[in-house]
Design an enzyme around this catalytic site. Structure first.
Site, short mmCIF file in Angstrom:
data_model
loop_
_atom_site.label_atom_id
_atom_site.label_comp_id
_atom_site.label_asym_id
_atom_site.label_seq_id
_atom_site.Cartn_x
_atom_site.Cartn_y
_atom_site.Cartn_z
N GLY A 1 0.93 -1.18 -0.07
CA GLY A 1 -0.05 -0.01 0.17
C GLY A 1 0.89 1.27 0.06
O GLY A 1 1.79 1.15 -0.78
N GLY B 1 -2.41 -2.15 -7.32
CA GLY B 1 -1.93 -3.24 -7.58
C GLY B 1 -1.97 -3.90 -8.88
O GLY B 1 -0.78 -4.15 -9.33
N ASP B 2 -2.93 -3.42 -9.58
CA ASP B 2 -2.90 -3.88 -11.05
C ASP B 2 -2.02 -3.00 -11.88
O ASP B 2 -1.27 -3.34 -12.93
CB ASP B 2 -4.39 -3.83 -11.69
CG ASP B 2 -5.35 -4.33 -10.91
OD1 ASP B 2 -4.85 -5.63 -10.41
OD2 ASP B 2 -6.59 -3.86 -10.77
N1 ADP Z 1 -1.48 5.90 -0.99
C1 ADP Z 1 -0.85 5.54 -1.72
N2 ADP Z 1 0.23 6.34 -2.10
C2 ADP Z 1 1.40 6.15 -2.87
N3 ADP Z 1 1.51 4.90 -3.32
C3 ADP Z 1 0.61 3.83 -3.34
C4 ADP Z 1 -0.54 4.09 -2.39
N4 ADP Z 1 -1.33 3.03 -2.28
C5 ADP Z 1 -0.79 2.28 -3.21
N5 ADP Z 1 0.42 2.88 -3.55
C6 ADP Z 1 1.17 2.03 -4.62
O1 ADP Z 1 0.71 1.06 -5.28
C7 ADP Z 1 1.32 -0.23 -4.93
C8 ADP Z 1 0.15 -1.56 -4.93
O2 ADP Z 1 -0.97 -1.27 -3.84
P1 ADP Z 1 -1.31 -2.21 -2.68
O3 ADP Z 1 -2.65 -1.53 -2.04
O4 ADP Z 1 -0.44 -2.88 -1.88
O5 ADP Z 1 -1.74 -3.40 -3.91
P2 ADP Z 1 -3.10 -4.18 -3.79
O6 ADP Z 1 -4.31 -3.31 -4.33
O7 ADP Z 1 -2.90 -5.40 -4.74
O8 ADP Z 1 -3.31 -4.71 -2.57
C9 ADP Z 1 2.15 0.03 -3.60
O9 ADP Z 1 2.95 -1.11 -3.64
C10 ADP Z 1 2.57 1.36 -3.89
O10 ADP Z 1 3.48 1.29 -4.69
O1 FBP Z 2 -10.62 -10.41 -8.63
P1 FBP Z 2 -10.82 -9.93 -7.40
O2 FBP Z 2 -9.79 -10.18 -6.27
O3 FBP Z 2 -12.24 -10.17 -6.96
O4 FBP Z 2 -10.98 -8.34 -7.39
C1 FBP Z 2 -11.54 -7.63 -8.45
C2 FBP Z 2 -11.37 -6.13 -8.14
O5 FBP Z 2 -10.01 -5.77 -8.02
C3 FBP Z 2 -9.52 -4.45 -8.94
O6 FBP Z 2 -9.20 -5.11 -10.00
C4 FBP Z 2 -8.87 -3.50 -8.31
O7 FBP Z 2 -7.55 -4.34 -7.74
P2 FBP Z 2 -6.28 -3.82 -6.98
O8 FBP Z 2 -6.80 -2.51 -6.36
O9 FBP Z 2 -5.98 -5.04 -6.26
O10 FBP Z 2 -5.48 -3.26 -8.11
C5 FBP Z 2 -11.08 -3.95 -9.11
O11 FBP Z 2 -11.26 -3.25 -10.50
C6 FBP Z 2 -12.05 -5.15 -9.22
O12 FBP Z 2 -13.32 -4.75 -8.76
#
Ligand code: ADP
Ligand code: FBP
Length: 308
Positions: free
Chosen positions: A222, A251-252
Site C-alpha cells: 500500500g 496493485g494492477d
Molecule cells: N496511498 C498510496 N500512495 C502512494 N502509493 C500507493 C498508495 N497506495 C498504493 N500505492 C502503490 O501501489 C502499490 C500497490 O498497492 P497495494 O494496495 O499494496 O496493492 P493491492 O491493491 O494489490 O493490495 C503499492 O505497493 C504502492 O507502490
Molecule cells: O478479482 P478480485 O480479486 O475479485 O478483485 C476485483 C477487483 O480488483 C480490482 O481489479 C482492483 O484491484 P487492485 O486494487 O488490487 O489493483 C477492481 O477493479 C475489481 O473490482
C-alpha cells in the site's frame, strides 16, 4: 503481444460519500461506472503505454458486453469466453474520512463446458504472446487449481507468466512457479503461512516464495511501497507521498508496470522505481488504471531505494 487473463471481470461502481455507517441509510454523492477487474485494469495501463494486448476471461450478459465494448474501445484485442451467467458488479466506496470500502461479488456460475471452452481460447490466445498475465479471483465453480494448470500450459509453450491473485487461487497455483508473483501483505501471509509485522518478516516470506523457483517476487505494501526480490537482490522502495484520491487498481498498476519494464529491458533499480511511480500515480486519479504520465515521471524521480 501480451495476453491478459481476467477470469472474473467486473463493472466497477465507484461511489463517493461523506461517510459510510454500517446499519444506516447512506446517501451517495457521486457514482462512476467503469469496466474493471484486475486483468482489465492491467490491459488499460498497458494500452496507455502503447503495447498490443489480447484480453481473455469469462464475460456474460449486459455487463459482459459493456466490458468487451470498453476493452475494444481502448484498442485491445478481445478473445473473451462468453458464459450464460452475468458478469459481476463490484462496488468501491470512497468516503471522505479516507477509507476505501470494496464490496466484491463472487461472480457468475461457470459450467464445465464453459471452463473447457476457456481453456481452448487460452491456448489460442497465448500462441503469439511472450508474456501472459493472470489476474484476480475466479468466479463460482472454477477449480481452485485453475491458475496452476494455466501457468504450466503457458510455461510449456515458453511464455513468461505473471500471477496476481489471492486466497485459495493464489495458494493452489504457486507451486507451478510463475515468472513473477505480486502478493500484497495479506496474500503473502496466506502464501507463507506466517504473520507479517515487520520488514524482516516480509523479506523472509518473500525469500521463501522466491526459493521455490519464482524469479521475481514483488510484495506490495500500500502507501508504504514495494519490496522486490529477484535471484540477485533484495530491494525496497518507499512510495512517494501523494494525495490519494482512489487506490483501487494500484496493485494492477504494479503488475502492468512490471510488464512494461520487462518489455523495455529495464534494470532492477529502474524497474522498481517505475513500478512504484506508476502505482503511486494511479492513486492520484479517480478512475482506476488511468495513469497521468507527467505525474508518473515526477514521482519516479522521488523514489529512493534501500538494498538489504
Ligand atoms: N496511498 C498510496 N500512495 C502512494 N502509493 C500507493 C498508495 N497506495 C498504493 N500505492 C502503490 O501501489 C502499490 C500497490 O498497492 P497495494 O494496495 O499494496 O496493492 P493491492 O491493491 O494489490 O493490495 C503499492 O505497493 C504502492 O507502490
Ligand atoms: O478479482 P478480485 O480479486 O475479485 O478483485 C476485483 C477487483 O480488483 C480490482 O481489479 C482492483 O484491484 P487492485 O486494487 O488490487 O489493483 C477492481 O477493479 C475489481 O473490482
Amino acid at each position: 503481444m501480451i495476453t491478459t487473463v481476467t477470469l472474473n471481470p467486473a463493472e466497477d461502481k465507484t461511489f463517493t460519500a461523506a461517510r459510510l455507517i454500517l446499519g444506516q441509510v447512506n446517501r451517495i454523492d457521486s457514482v462512476k461506472n467503469i469496466a474493471g477487474g484486475k486483468g482489465i485494469n492491467v490491459t488499460k495501463v498497458l494500452r496507455q503505454y502503447g503495447y498490443p494486448v489480447r484480453a481473455l476471461g469469462f464475460l456474460g450478459g449486459y455487463t459482459g458486453k459493456f466490458i468487451e465494448d470498453y476493452v475494444k474501445s481502448i484498442g485491445a484485442e478481445c478473445l473473451f469466453t462468453y458464459v450464460d451467467g452475468e458478469t459481476r458488479v463490484n462496488i468501491n466506496i470512497l468516503s471522505q474520512d479516507g477509507y476505501v470500502t470494496e464490496l466484491l461479488e463472487p461472480g457468475p456460475d461457470i459450467r464445465e463446458k464453459e471452463l473447457d471452452a476457456f481453456f481452448e481460447d487460452f491456448n489460442k490466445g497465448i500462441a503469439d504472446s511472450d508474456l501472459v498475465i493472470l489476474s484476480g479471483s475466479a468466479p463460482e465453480h472454477v477449480p481452485a487449481a485453475v491458475y496452476y494448470d494455466l501457468i504450466l500450459q503457458a510455461k510449456n509453450k515458453g511464455k513468461k507468466v505473471i500471477l496476481d491473485s489471492s486466497g485459495i487461487y493464489l495458494k493452489e497455483s504457486i507451486n507451478a512457479c510463475p515468472y513473477m508473483v505480486k502478493p500484497n501483505i495479506r496474500e503473502l501471509e496466506v502464501l507463507s503461512g506466517r504473520r507479517i509485522k515487520r520488514m524482516e518478516d516480509a523479506i523472509g516470506a518473500a525469500l521463501q516464495i522466491g526459493g521455490r523457483g519464482i524469479n521475481h517476487v514483488m510484495v506490495s505494501m500500500g502507501a508504504k511501497g514495494l519490496l522486490y526480490i529477484n535471484d540477485r537482490e533484495i530491494m525496497y522502495a518507499k512510495a512517494p507521498e501523494v494525495k490519494a484520491v482512489n487506490t483501487v487498481g494500484c496493485g494492477d498498476s504494479v503488475v502492468a508496470a512490471f510488464a512494461v519494464a520487462e518489455k523495455q529491458g529495464m534494470g532492477n533499480e529502474e524497474l522498481l522505481k517505475f513500478c512504484v511511480g506508476v502505482s503511486a500515480a494511479n492513486a492520484t486519479t479517480l478512475e482506476s488504471a488511468v495513469i497521468p504520465m507527467d505525474k508518473t515521471e515526477e514521482l519516479i524521480e522521488q523514489v529512493k531505494i534501500i538494498r538489504y
